[in-house]
Design an enzyme around this catalytic site. Sequence first.
Site, mmCIF file in Angstrom:
data_model
loop_
_atom_site.group_PDB
_atom_site.id
_atom_site.type_symbol
_atom_site.label_atom_id
_atom_site.label_comp_id
_atom_site.label_asym_id
_atom_site.label_seq_id
_atom_site.Cartn_x
_atom_site.Cartn_y
_atom_site.Cartn_z
ATOM 1 N N LYS A 23 3.604 5.450 5.474
ATOM 2 C CA LYS A 23 2.872 4.184 5.333
ATOM 3 C C LYS A 23 2.567 3.546 6.689
ATOM 4 O O LYS A 23 2.145 2.399 6.762
ATOM 5 C CB LYS A 23 3.680 3.219 4.470
ATOM 6 N N PRO A 26 0.825 -1.204 0.000
ATOM 7 C CA PRO A 26 0.000 0.000 0.000
ATOM 8 C C PRO A 26 0.863 1.259 0.000
ATOM 9 O O PRO A 26 1.928 1.304 0.612
ATOM 10 C CB PRO A 26 -0.793 -0.130 1.306
ATOM 11 N N GLU A 27 0.382 2.279 -0.699
ATOM 12 C CA GLU A 27 1.126 3.535 -0.783
ATOM 13 C C GLU A 27 0.446 4.584 0.073
ATOM 14 O O GLU A 27 -0.584 4.343 0.693
ATOM 15 C CB GLU A 27 1.243 3.942 -2.248
ATOM 16 N N ARG A 29 9.806 -7.394 -6.623
ATOM 17 C CA ARG A 29 9.021 -6.197 -6.901
ATOM 18 C C ARG A 29 9.112 -5.877 -8.392
ATOM 19 O O ARG A 29 10.206 -5.721 -8.925
ATOM 20 C CB ARG A 29 9.550 -5.028 -6.070
ATOM 21 N N ASN A 57 5.584 1.324 -5.001
ATOM 22 C CA ASN A 57 6.070 0.862 -6.301
ATOM 23 C C ASN A 57 5.267 1.400 -7.481
ATOM 24 O O ASN A 57 5.813 1.672 -8.549
ATOM 25 C CB ASN A 57 6.070 -0.673 -6.331
#
Length: 282
Positions: A51, A2-3, A268, A165
Amino acid sequence: MPEGDTVLQTAKRLHTALAGQVLTHSDLRVPRLATVDLTGRKVLDVTPRGKHLLTRIEGGLTLHSHLRMDGAWRIYAAGERWRGGPDHQIRAVLGNDAHTAVGYRLPVLELLRTREEEKVVGHLGPDLLGPDWDADTALGNLLADPDRPLGEALLDQRNLAGIGNVFKCELCFMARATPWLPVGELPATIARRLVTTAKQLLEANRDRPTRTTTGPTPAASAARTGAPTPTRTPSRARPHEPLYVYGRERRSCLRCGTPIRKAEEAGRPTYWCPRCQTGPTP
C-alpha cells in the site's frame, strides 16, 4: 483504506503523468520537507509496494507516500483546476509541462535515498501484486501465529502486502470462516487456497475502476472447483452486487439468503454471514 489494487492504479496514473519528465514545479507541504525543491529533476518511475507508493527521482531520491484512510493523489492537466479538496489539505505538488500531481491528506510523506527504501518497505510480506510474490512465504507468515484471528492476520502487511478491509471480509466469506476464527484452525488446504484466492482477486481487480469479487474472476471460477470461494457461483448474485458481504449489512447473503451482519472494531467495519461462515463472532 485503499487496498493493493487501488494503490497499483494510483501508481500507474502517477507514472504515466510524471515518469520521464522533468519537474517544473515542486511543493512539499510538510514541515520537515518545506525547504526541499525538486524542480529540475527528472521523475524516473512510480512504483507501488503493498500500500506504499515510491516515486523515484533523479539524483538517487525517493518520495515515499502512503494513503492510509483518507489520502489521495490526483492528476490534472496543465492549467486544469484542482478539485481534490481545499488547499490546506494539500501535502505535495509535483508538476511538469503537461501534468500536475497533487497529493491530498497524505498522512505519510517523506524523502529518502532510493538505496534506503528498505527502511520503509522492508518489513512488508510478499506483495500480492508485486514481482516478489511468493505464496509459500505468504502462507508461512499467515500461519506463524496460529491463535491470531484470521481477519487480523490477513490485514497485517508483514504477512502479505495488499489486503485491506474489503478483501479481508470477502476472503473470509469465501473461506467460510468468520474473521475471528484463529487462523491455525483453518484446514491446511483451505489456508493454502485462501492465499491463492487473495492473489486471484487482486489480480482480477488491478485494472478495474469498480472492485468486484462476485463476477467472472479466477476466484469465482475456483469456487466451482473447490477453492475457498463459494462451492458454486451463487444463483442470487447479480451484476449490481459486486461484493458478497462488504457494505451489505442486513441485506440477503448471495449464497444462502441470511441477512449479512456487521461489527465495528477500532473504527473499521467487518461484515460476515452468520450462516455461511463458521467460527467465533463478537
